[in-house]
Design a protein around this motif. Sequence first.
Motif, short mmCIF file in Angstrom:
data_model
loop_
_atom_site.label_atom_id
_atom_site.label_comp_id
_atom_site.label_asym_id
_atom_site.label_seq_id
_atom_site.Cartn_x
_atom_site.Cartn_y
_atom_site.Cartn_z
N TRP A 47 0.80 -1.22 0.00
CA TRP A 47 0.00 0.00 0.00
C TRP A 47 0.85 1.28 0.00
N LYS A 48 2.06 1.23 0.54
CA LYS A 48 2.89 2.43 0.59
C LYS A 48 3.34 2.90 -0.78
N SER A 49 3.23 2.03 -1.77
CA SER A 49 3.63 2.41 -3.13
C SER A 49 2.45 2.84 -4.00
N TRP A 50 1.27 2.97 -3.44
CA TRP A 50 0.08 3.34 -4.21
C TRP A 50 0.24 4.71 -4.86
N SER A 51 -0.37 4.84 -6.01
CA SER A 51 -0.54 6.16 -6.63
C SER A 51 -1.77 6.82 -6.01
N PRO A 52 -1.96 8.13 -6.22
CA PRO A 52 -3.17 8.77 -5.71
C PRO A 52 -4.45 8.10 -6.23
N GLU A 53 -4.43 7.63 -7.47
CA GLU A 53 -5.60 6.96 -8.03
C GLU A 53 -5.89 5.65 -7.33
N ALA A 54 -4.82 4.90 -7.03
CA ALA A 54 -4.99 3.62 -6.33
C ALA A 54 -5.51 3.84 -4.92
N PHE A 55 -5.00 4.88 -4.27
CA PHE A 55 -5.47 5.21 -2.92
C PHE A 55 -6.97 5.56 -2.94
N ARG A 56 -7.37 6.35 -3.91
CA ARG A 56 -8.78 6.73 -4.00
C ARG A 56 -9.67 5.51 -4.17
N LEU A 57 -9.26 4.59 -5.01
CA LEU A 57 -10.03 3.36 -5.20
C LEU A 57 -10.07 2.52 -3.92
N ALA A 58 -8.96 2.48 -3.20
CA ALA A 58 -8.88 1.64 -2.00
C ALA A 58 -9.82 2.12 -0.90
N LEU A 59 -10.15 3.39 -0.89
CA LEU A 59 -11.07 3.90 0.12
C LEU A 59 -12.45 3.27 0.01
N ASP A 60 -12.78 2.73 -1.15
CA ASP A 60 -14.06 2.07 -1.35
C ASP A 60 -13.98 0.55 -1.18
N HIS A 61 -12.80 0.05 -0.82
CA HIS A 61 -12.66 -1.39 -0.56
C HIS A 61 -13.50 -1.75 0.66
N PRO A 62 -14.18 -2.91 0.68
CA PRO A 62 -15.03 -3.29 1.82
C PRO A 62 -14.31 -3.24 3.16
N VAL A 63 -13.04 -3.61 3.20
CA VAL A 63 -12.29 -3.56 4.45
C VAL A 63 -12.14 -2.13 4.93
N ALA A 64 -11.85 -1.21 4.02
CA ALA A 64 -11.72 0.20 4.37
C ALA A 64 -13.07 0.78 4.81
N VAL A 65 -14.13 0.41 4.10
CA VAL A 65 -15.46 0.91 4.45
C VAL A 65 -15.85 0.44 5.85
#
Length: 209
Positions: free
Chosen positions: A116-134
Motif C-alpha cells: 500500500w505504501k507504493s500506491w498512486s493517488p488513483e490507487a489510494f482513491r479506489l482503495a477507500l471504497d474497498h469493503p475492508v476500508a469501508v
Amino acid sequence: MNKSAISELLRVAEATGGVVQMIPRDGAGRMLGAAVAVSGQEMAKELLALVRPLTDADADEGDGAALSIYVASSWRNPQQPAVVAELVAAGYQVYDFRNPEPGNDGFRWTEIDPEWKSWSPEAFRLALDHPVAVDGFSLDMKALAACDVCVLVMPCGRSAHLELGYAVGAGKKTIVLLADGEPELMYRMVDFLCTSMDEVLQALEACQQ
C-alpha cells in the motif's frame, strides 16, 4: 479493571520492555481487560500479564463512568495503549481503534494490499471504497459520532487530526495530550491542552461539570 490493576500492568510493561494492549470490548461496548504484550515486529505475540475482566462495579467506579471517550492517535504512538488503559481504569467508556470490537484488532491498509505504501493517488482513491476500508471507517466514525469527548494523543498524523476537527465541529469536548514537536496555532480551538495524564483526567472531570 481497577486502578491498581492498571498500575501493575504499566509496571510490568516498563520492566519487560512490553506494551500495554487492550482486550477487545464486549457487546455492551465495554473494554474487557488489558494485557502486557512483548514488543517486537508484531504486538501481542506473548502475553505476560492478564488482569481480571471489567465488571459492572468497575464500570460504575468514579464520577466519570457516564462519559464516552474517543481516543484519536496513531498506530505508531507507543503511548496510546497506556492512555486507553488509564482512562478505562478511571471508569470511562473508551473507544480503542486498535480493538474496536470483539475479534477485531483494528483496520490496517495491509489488509487491502501489502504494498500500500507504493500506491498512486488513483490507487489510494479506489482503495477507500474497498469493503475492508469501508468497514474500518464505519466502526471509527460510529464511535466518534457517539462520543462525548475526543482525546487526541500526540504524536499522531492526519487521521487523528481529522477526527479531532470533526469533534470540534460537532460541538464535542476536545482534549489534546501534547508531546514534543512543532507548535500548532489551530490548537486554540481545542478545549483543553494537557501535558500529562493527570491533566487529562482533570480536564475530563471539568467536562462533566
